[in-house]
Scaffold this motif. Structure first.
Motif, PDB file in Angstrom:
ATOM      1  N   ARG A  99     -19.105  22.746  35.433  1.00 17.49           N
ATOM      2  CA  ARG A  99     -18.763  22.658  34.024  1.00 17.49           C
ATOM      3  C   ARG A  99     -18.349  21.237  33.690  1.00 17.49           C
ATOM      4  O   ARG A  99     -17.932  20.473  34.547  1.00 17.49           O
ATOM      5  CB  ARG A  99     -17.641  23.634  33.692  1.00 17.49           C
ATOM      6  CG  ARG A  99     -17.959  25.078  34.075  1.00 17.49           C
ATOM      7  CD  ARG A  99     -16.913  26.017  33.553  1.00 17.49           C
ATOM      8  NE  ARG A  99     -17.002  26.105  32.097  1.00 17.49           N
ATOM      9  CZ  ARG A  99     -16.071  26.667  31.336  1.00 17.49           C
ATOM     10  NH1 ARG A  99     -14.970  27.145  31.891  1.00 17.49           N
ATOM     11  NH2 ARG A  99     -16.226  26.726  30.036  1.00 17.49           N
ATOM     12  N   GLY A 100     -18.432  20.906  32.408  1.00 18.32           N
ATOM     13  CA  GLY A 100     -18.028  19.584  31.984  1.00 18.32           C
ATOM     14  C   GLY A 100     -18.813  19.146  30.754  1.00 18.32           C
ATOM     15  O   GLY A 100     -19.672  19.874  30.259  1.00 18.32           O
ATOM     16  N   PRO A 101     -18.512  17.958  30.282  1.00 19.18           N
ATOM     17  CA  PRO A 101     -17.588  16.964  30.803  1.00 19.18           C
ATOM     18  C   PRO A 101     -16.119  17.312  30.518  1.00 19.18           C
ATOM     19  O   PRO A 101     -15.786  17.854  29.477  1.00 19.18           O
ATOM     20  CB  PRO A 101     -17.965  15.683  30.064  1.00 19.18           C
ATOM     21  CG  PRO A 101     -19.291  15.954  29.418  1.00 19.18           C
ATOM     22  CD  PRO A 101     -19.299  17.422  29.157  1.00 19.18           C
ATOM     23  N   ILE A 153     -21.576  11.726  31.992  1.00 22.13           N
ATOM     24  CA  ILE A 153     -21.417  12.989  32.716  1.00 22.13           C
ATOM     25  C   ILE A 153     -22.383  14.029  32.178  1.00 22.13           C
ATOM     26  O   ILE A 153     -23.065  14.725  32.952  1.00 22.13           O
ATOM     27  CB  ILE A 153     -19.970  13.486  32.623  1.00 22.13           C
ATOM     28  CG1 ILE A 153     -19.023  12.522  33.353  1.00 22.13           C
ATOM     29  CG2 ILE A 153     -19.843  14.890  33.212  1.00 22.13           C
ATOM     30  CD1 ILE A 153     -17.563  12.872  33.192  1.00 22.13           C
ATOM     31  N   HIS A 154     -22.457  14.137  30.860  1.00 22.02           N
ATOM     32  CA  HIS A 154     -23.350  15.126  30.263  1.00 22.02           C
ATOM     33  C   HIS A 154     -24.790  14.925  30.737  1.00 22.02           C
ATOM     34  O   HIS A 154     -25.492  15.896  31.046  1.00 22.02           O
ATOM     35  CB  HIS A 154     -23.285  15.040  28.742  1.00 22.02           C
ATOM     36  CG  HIS A 154     -24.212  15.993  28.050  1.00 22.02           C
ATOM     37  ND1 HIS A 154     -24.016  17.357  28.047  1.00 22.02           N
ATOM     38  CD2 HIS A 154     -25.348  15.776  27.336  1.00 22.02           C
ATOM     39  CE1 HIS A 154     -24.997  17.931  27.372  1.00 22.02           C
ATOM     40  NE2 HIS A 154     -25.806  17.001  26.929  1.00 22.02           N
ATOM     41  N   ASN A 155     -25.223  13.688  30.826  1.00 22.26           N
ATOM     42  CA  ASN A 155     -26.606  13.401  31.224  1.00 22.26           C
ATOM     43  C   ASN A 155     -26.862  13.642  32.705  1.00 22.26           C
ATOM     44  O   ASN A 155     -28.021  13.681  33.133  1.00 22.26           O
ATOM     45  CB  ASN A 155     -26.966  11.958  30.865  1.00 22.26           C
ATOM     46  CG  ASN A 155     -27.066  11.735  29.365  1.00 22.26           C
ATOM     47  OD1 ASN A 155     -27.322  12.671  28.608  1.00 22.26           O
ATOM     48  ND2 ASN A 155     -26.826  10.512  28.927  1.00 22.26           N
ATOM     49  N   HIS A 156     -25.784  13.773  33.495  1.00 24.35           N
ATOM     50  CA  HIS A 156     -25.956  14.050  34.927  1.00 24.35           C
ATOM     51  C   HIS A 156     -25.765  15.529  35.263  1.00 24.35           C
ATOM     52  O   HIS A 156     -26.056  15.936  36.398  1.00 24.35           O
ATOM     53  CB  HIS A 156     -24.976  13.213  35.753  1.00 24.35           C
ATOM     54  CG  HIS A 156     -25.407  11.800  35.944  1.00 24.35           C
ATOM     55  ND1 HIS A 156     -25.266  10.829  34.970  1.00 24.35           N
ATOM     56  CD2 HIS A 156     -25.992  11.174  36.994  1.00 24.35           C
ATOM     57  CE1 HIS A 156     -25.744   9.682  35.414  1.00 24.35           C
ATOM     58  NE2 HIS A 156     -26.183   9.857  36.634  1.00 24.35           N
ATOM     59  N   ILE A 208     -25.046  12.700  43.911  1.00 23.02           N
ATOM     60  CA  ILE A 208     -23.807  13.472  43.978  1.00 23.02           C
ATOM     61  C   ILE A 208     -23.924  14.755  43.169  1.00 23.02           C
ATOM     62  O   ILE A 208     -23.608  15.853  43.659  1.00 23.02           O
ATOM     63  CB  ILE A 208     -22.625  12.615  43.482  1.00 23.02           C
ATOM     64  CG1 ILE A 208     -22.275  11.542  44.514  1.00 23.02           C
ATOM     65  CG2 ILE A 208     -21.406  13.498  43.192  1.00 23.02           C
ATOM     66  CD1 ILE A 208     -21.235  10.556  44.035  1.00 23.02           C
ATOM     67  N   PHE A 209     -24.367  14.656  41.932  1.00 26.69           N
ATOM     68  CA  PHE A 209     -24.503  15.854  41.103  1.00 26.69           C
ATOM     69  C   PHE A 209     -25.537  16.807  41.698  1.00 26.69           C
ATOM     70  O   PHE A 209     -25.363  18.028  41.638  1.00 26.69           O
ATOM     71  CB  PHE A 209     -24.871  15.475  39.670  1.00 26.69           C
ATOM     72  CG  PHE A 209     -23.690  15.133  38.806  1.00 26.69           C
ATOM     73  CD1 PHE A 209     -23.157  16.070  37.931  1.00 26.69           C
ATOM     74  CD2 PHE A 209     -23.104  13.877  38.866  1.00 26.69           C
ATOM     75  CE1 PHE A 209     -22.056  15.759  37.129  1.00 26.69           C
ATOM     76  CE2 PHE A 209     -22.013  13.554  38.063  1.00 26.69           C
ATOM     77  CZ  PHE A 209     -21.478  14.493  37.203  1.00 26.69           C
ATOM     78  N   SER A 210     -26.599  16.251  42.283  1.00 22.81           N
ATOM     79  CA  SER A 210     -27.609  17.106  42.904  1.00 22.81           C
ATOM     80  C   SER A 210     -27.039  17.858  44.103  1.00 22.81           C
ATOM     81  O   SER A 210     -27.265  19.065  44.267  1.00 22.81           O
ATOM     82  CB  SER A 210     -28.815  16.256  43.349  1.00 22.81           C
ATOM     83  OG  SER A 210     -29.483  15.712  42.228  1.00 22.81           O
ATOM     84  N   LYS A 211     -26.295  17.147  44.944  1.00 25.92           N
ATOM     85  CA  LYS A 211     -25.731  17.797  46.133  1.00 25.92           C
ATOM     86  C   LYS A 211     -24.700  18.854  45.751  1.00 25.92           C
ATOM     87  O   LYS A 211     -24.670  19.960  46.319  1.00 25.92           O
ATOM     88  CB  LYS A 211     -25.111  16.751  47.067  1.00 25.92           C
ATOM     89  CG  LYS A 211     -26.129  15.972  47.890  1.00 25.92           C
ATOM     90  CD  LYS A 211     -25.446  15.023  48.859  1.00 25.92           C
ATOM     91  CE  LYS A 211     -26.459  14.305  49.744  1.00 25.92           C
ATOM     92  NZ  LYS A 211     -27.095  15.220  50.708  1.00 25.92           N
ATOM     93  N   LEU A 212     -23.820  18.538  44.809  1.00 28.87           N
ATOM     94  CA  LEU A 212     -22.819  19.519  44.399  1.00 28.87           C
ATOM     95  C   LEU A 212     -23.483  20.751  43.793  1.00 28.87           C
ATOM     96  O   LEU A 212     -23.042  21.890  44.025  1.00 28.87           O
ATOM     97  CB  LEU A 212     -21.834  18.888  43.413  1.00 28.87           C
ATOM     98  CG  LEU A 212     -20.873  17.847  44.009  1.00 28.87           C
ATOM     99  CD1 LEU A 212     -20.053  17.185  42.901  1.00 28.87           C
ATOM    100  CD2 LEU A 212     -19.950  18.477  45.039  1.00 28.87           C
TER     101      LEU A 212
END
Length: 359
Positions: free
Chosen positions: A13-15, A327-330, A292-296
């Motif tokens: 969730r985020g940003p 953040i939103h774009n990732h 990072i976002f992909s791994k998480l």
């Protein structure tokens, strides 16, 4: 942007934004209602609240009053945000303080406790117990803190450390934190230690020592902030592969490391702007956030992606504005089906054996 206040809980969730670096006596940063509206207007969906900040909340009251916690949640929702987590970074630091740092860390304690290290420690421990209850009443699933440090003055082994010093340091750290971890277990909340220089839990190896000392307590988790790992020259991407089962929170913070002929990881006692390792606003540093976002996402991280602004060059307001879009774009909407499902075939144990030439 989508309405994330009603987003599914099955994915990141985020940003969100950590408020510690923004709170001040100047509006709109001086009250919970105004800073929450500012965060929502900037585009954030969640706010991470430093629990010891009286301009934002009363931690002791939140621990004892469900009505007060319901009011806090409603005030934030009315402003357009949720409370993502609470933080006890300041209080956690005071759970374990080496005497060499006592004078400086006294500034983190209430005035009547300064110069009284044992009373200061007892206060900090009680603050963590209150935070567990407050987090439970607020319906939160994770909490951010620091471990404190008894061993940090000895991080470099010169003079040579006597045998057993490190082991005793972690044993004492575990004695202080184990009852706190049990409180968070009772509350159903993960206690996430930010892996951070200056703390005894400052890298993967030190976290593993602590984990062993607390018998692999199920609530002992990690607040993953890649900036601190980059500045120590750790493999911050591989860190996720190794510790993903223990990562309970995520600070999205950028950094850069550019060693020179004059200084490197230790920084030469220079100011932040002159150090080889510097924190930067999102997108201005060297960290590979796409990976990072992909791994998480790959490992099923379901917590919040929370901006922590710390930059030696860019103003906080600009960092917050740019960070929300970064953040939103990732963020990744996890795939609900396999990309080659269009070419799927019927399957059964008998058919699989036939294809393998076993029947």
């Amino acid at each position: 942007m989508p309405d994330n206040l009603s987003a599914p809980s099955g994915q990141m969730r985020g940003p969100g934004i950590f408020l510690a670096q923004f709170v001040s006596d100047e509006p709109p940063f001086d009250t919970l209602d105004s800073i929450a509206r500012w965060a929502a207007d900037t585009g954030y969906f969640g706010i991470q609240i430093p629990s010891g900040e009286p301009r934002l909340m009363d931690l002791a009251l939140a621990a004892e009053s469900q009505d007060y916690c319901d009011e806090l949640k409603e005030r934030c929702r009315a402003a357009g945000v949720e409370i993502s987590e609470l933080s006890t970074h300041i209080q956690g630091q005071l759970v374990a303080v080496h005497p060499a740092c006592g004078e400086l860390f006294d500034d983190f304690a209430p005035p009547h406790l300064r110069g009284r290290p044992e009373a200061r420690t007892a206060w900090a421990i009680e603050q963590l117990h209150l935070a567990a209850k407050a987090s439970q009443r607020l319906g939160l699933k994770a909490h951010a803190t620091f471990s404190g440090a008894l061993l940090w003055p000895f991080v470099y082994p010169w003079p040579q450390r006597p045998a057993g010093l490190v082991e005793e340091g972690f044993a004492e750290l575990a004695r202080r934190w184990r009852p706190i971890l049990d409180s968070f277990e009772e509350a159903g909340v993960d206690l996430c230690f930010e892996i951070h220089p200056g703390e005894d839990l400052h890298d993967g190896a030190s976290f593993e020592r602590f984990l062993e000392a607390v018998d692999h307590h199920p609530r002992a988790k990690i607040l993953y902030d890649p900036s601190h790992l980059l500045l120590q020259q750790l493999d911050y991407r591989g860190f996720i592969d190794r510790y993903h089962e223990r990562i309970g929170m995520f600070h999205v913070k950028d950094a850069e490391f550019t060693p020179s002929a004059a200084s490197g990881v230790y920084g030469g006692y220079q100011s932040w702007v002159d150090r080889p390792g510097r924190f930067r606003s999102l997108g201005d540093g060297q960290i590979d956030f796409k990976t990072i976002f992909s791994k998480l996402t790959q490992y099923g991280f379901k917590g919040w992606a929370v901006l922590e602004w710390e930059c030696c060059l860019k103003d906080s307001a600009q960092g917050a504005r740019e960070g929300v879009d970064f953040i939103h774009n990732h963020m990744i909407d996890r795939a609900s089906r396999t990309f080659d499902d269009f070419a799927g075939v019927d399957a059964s144990p008998a058919r699989n054996r036939k294809i393998l030439g076993l029947e």
